[in-house]
Design an enzyme around this catalytic site. Sequence first.
Site, PDB file in Angstrom:
ATOM      1  N   PRO A   9     -51.484 -27.434 -76.754  1.00  0.00           N
ATOM      2  CA  PRO A   9     -52.680 -26.636 -77.088  1.00  0.00           C
ATOM      3  C   PRO A   9     -52.758 -26.293 -78.571  1.00  0.00           C
ATOM      4  O   PRO A   9     -53.749 -25.738 -79.026  1.00  0.00           O
ATOM      5  CB  PRO A   9     -52.509 -25.361 -76.241  1.00  0.00           C
ATOM      6  CG  PRO A   9     -51.358 -25.570 -75.373  1.00  0.00           C
ATOM      7  CD  PRO A   9     -50.578 -26.724 -75.882  1.00  0.00           C
ATOM      8  N   HIS A  21     -30.922 -30.885 -72.273  1.00  0.00           N
ATOM      9  CA  HIS A  21     -30.333 -29.551 -72.486  1.00  0.00           C
ATOM     10  C   HIS A  21     -29.700 -28.999 -71.217  1.00  0.00           C
ATOM     11  O   HIS A  21     -29.505 -27.789 -71.094  1.00  0.00           O
ATOM     12  CB  HIS A  21     -31.411 -28.587 -73.024  1.00  0.00           C
ATOM     13  CG  HIS A  21     -31.878 -28.965 -74.394  1.00  0.00           C
ATOM     14  ND1 HIS A  21     -33.012 -28.423 -74.977  1.00  0.00           N
ATOM     15  CD2 HIS A  21     -31.397 -29.847 -75.301  1.00  0.00           C
ATOM     16  CE1 HIS A  21     -33.175 -28.945 -76.191  1.00  0.00           C
ATOM     17  NE2 HIS A  21     -32.216 -29.826 -76.409  1.00  0.00           N
ATOM     18  N   SER A  74     -42.520 -27.731 -79.138  1.00  0.00           N
ATOM     19  CA  SER A  74     -42.859 -27.303 -80.509  1.00  0.00           C
ATOM     20  C   SER A  74     -42.222 -28.247 -81.531  1.00  0.00           C
ATOM     21  O   SER A  74     -42.433 -28.117 -82.729  1.00  0.00           O
ATOM     22  CB  SER A  74     -42.375 -25.872 -80.745  1.00  0.00           C
ATOM     23  OG  SER A  74     -40.956 -25.815 -80.537  1.00  0.00           O
TER      24      SER A  74
HETATM   25  N1  APR Z   1     -49.249 -27.383 -72.084  1.00  0.00           N
HETATM   26  C1  APR Z   1     -48.647 -28.041 -73.116  1.00  0.00           C
HETATM   27  N2  APR Z   1     -48.006 -27.414 -74.130  1.00  0.00           N
HETATM   28  C2  APR Z   1     -47.982 -26.060 -74.084  1.00  0.00           C
HETATM   29  C3  APR Z   1     -48.571 -25.302 -73.041  1.00  0.00           C
HETATM   30  C4  APR Z   1     -49.225 -26.025 -72.010  1.00  0.00           C
HETATM   31  N3  APR Z   1     -49.825 -25.399 -70.988  1.00  0.00           N
HETATM   32  N4  APR Z   1     -48.357 -23.971 -73.296  1.00  0.00           N
HETATM   33  C5  APR Z   1     -47.654 -23.918 -74.448  1.00  0.00           C
HETATM   34  N5  APR Z   1     -47.441 -25.154 -74.929  1.00  0.00           N
HETATM   35  C6  APR Z   1     -46.708 -25.583 -76.121  1.00  0.00           C
HETATM   36  C7  APR Z   1     -46.647 -24.562 -77.233  1.00  0.00           C
HETATM   37  O1  APR Z   1     -47.765 -24.713 -78.092  1.00  0.00           O
HETATM   38  C8  APR Z   1     -45.352 -24.998 -77.941  1.00  0.00           C
HETATM   39  O2  APR Z   1     -45.648 -25.990 -78.936  1.00  0.00           O
HETATM   40  O3  APR Z   1     -45.375 -25.780 -75.703  1.00  0.00           O
HETATM   41  C9  APR Z   1     -44.523 -25.639 -76.829  1.00  0.00           C
HETATM   42  C10 APR Z   1     -43.331 -24.813 -76.410  1.00  0.00           C
HETATM   43  O4  APR Z   1     -42.464 -24.761 -77.508  1.00  0.00           O
HETATM   44  P1  APR Z   1     -41.053 -24.027 -77.338  1.00  0.00           P
HETATM   45  O5  APR Z   1     -41.239 -22.744 -76.637  1.00  0.00           O
HETATM   46  O6  APR Z   1     -40.400 -24.068 -78.681  1.00  0.00           O
HETATM   47  O7  APR Z   1     -40.258 -24.953 -76.321  1.00  0.00           O
HETATM   48  P2  APR Z   1     -39.471 -26.288 -76.622  1.00  0.00           P
HETATM   49  O8  APR Z   1     -40.166 -27.113 -77.651  1.00  0.00           O
HETATM   50  O9  APR Z   1     -39.192 -26.919 -75.313  1.00  0.00           O
HETATM   51  O10 APR Z   1     -38.088 -25.745 -77.224  1.00  0.00           O
HETATM   52  C11 APR Z   1     -37.062 -26.681 -77.439  1.00  0.00           C
HETATM   53  O11 APR Z   1     -35.560 -24.871 -77.940  1.00  0.00           O
HETATM   54  O12 APR Z   1     -34.699 -22.786 -77.512  1.00  0.00           O
HETATM   55  C12 APR Z   1     -34.491 -24.127 -77.340  1.00  0.00           C
HETATM   56  O13 APR Z   1     -33.213 -25.067 -75.620  1.00  0.00           O
HETATM   57  C13 APR Z   1     -34.453 -24.492 -75.894  1.00  0.00           C
HETATM   58  O14 APR Z   1     -35.139 -26.571 -74.872  1.00  0.00           O
HETATM   59  C14 APR Z   1     -35.552 -25.530 -75.745  1.00  0.00           C
HETATM   60  C15 APR Z   1     -35.742 -26.031 -77.160  1.00  0.00           C
END
Ligand code: APR
Length: 249
Positions: free
Chosen positions: A224, A129, A199
């Site tokens: 988590p 990204h 996620s």
């Molecule tokens: N360790 C591991 N996982 C964690 C932790 C942690 N300490 N804290 C939170 N999480 C998990 C949450 O449970 C969630 O499943 O990290 C995940 C974060 O999910 P998102 O916020 O949706 O982030 P991501 O999956 O990277 O989003 C993908 O969406 O908005 C777009 O471009 C943006 O790259 C991003 C993409």
Amino acid sequence: MDIEPEVLALIQNAKRVTILTGAGVSAESGVATFRAYKDETRESLWSQYDPQKMASIDGFLENPNLVWQWYQWRRRELKNKKPNDAHKAIAKWQQSKSLGLKQQTVTLITQNVDGLHQAGGSRDVIELHGNIWRNHCLQCRAEYKVDVTGIESVTNCPECGGQVRPSVVWFGEALPEQAWRDAESASYSCDLFLSVGTSSQVYPAAGLATLAKSQGAKVIEINPEPTESSVVDYFVLSKAGVFLNEIEL
Ligand code: APR
């Protein structure tokens, strides 16, 4: 933490490991995730800001100043964040090329734009990204690095006078071609796929685990809370830094 023996054995015996990380891997550095999980206290970004306004090309063209202000805020937030145990453990695994008895290839794919994997010592990071510490010109595509002193400056393209934008992939945009090719190849060729701190809601990144699974890889998810990913063989209920620190040999 207790690690399932099967999980540890998979990690130690794997020959070709592909790791996909998301915002959760930076959470222990104090970086907000985009979508919160049930026990998370910190506000997630998309619960406070409209992604269509802040992270889409239409939003940028409609109100470039608003989007620039948001990215300047995000850069100010990120500039003092440090890599955490998860970033460092992954970097060490890449450098040592082994977490067990075998020589391993470890390929890191990230959805994150914060640059914390590189700050933690990872070198060959596949940035699906983009990277928030780069800008490029909408017209001539000239690229510009942004350092912490340059956060506030938003200039037109010095090359052609065109409009400059942050070099991150926005909703509805294609991923960088080479990054996607490398990510697909690493998913097709691995025997172990680790999904860490994502996620698994945003495609095509979220489809990489399915690619890996389709050619016989085992899939381990570290989070988590469980995600909607349907191809996970083993789910590790843990924060990324806690688990990855634990398996470091
Ligand atoms: N360790 C591991 N996982 C964690 C932790 C942690 N300490 N804290 C939170 N999480 C998990 C949450 O449970 C969630 O499943 O990290 C995940 C974060 O999910 P998102 O916020 O949706 O982030 P991501 O999956 O990277 O989003 C993908 O969406 O908005 C777009 O471009 C943006 O790259 C991003 C993409």
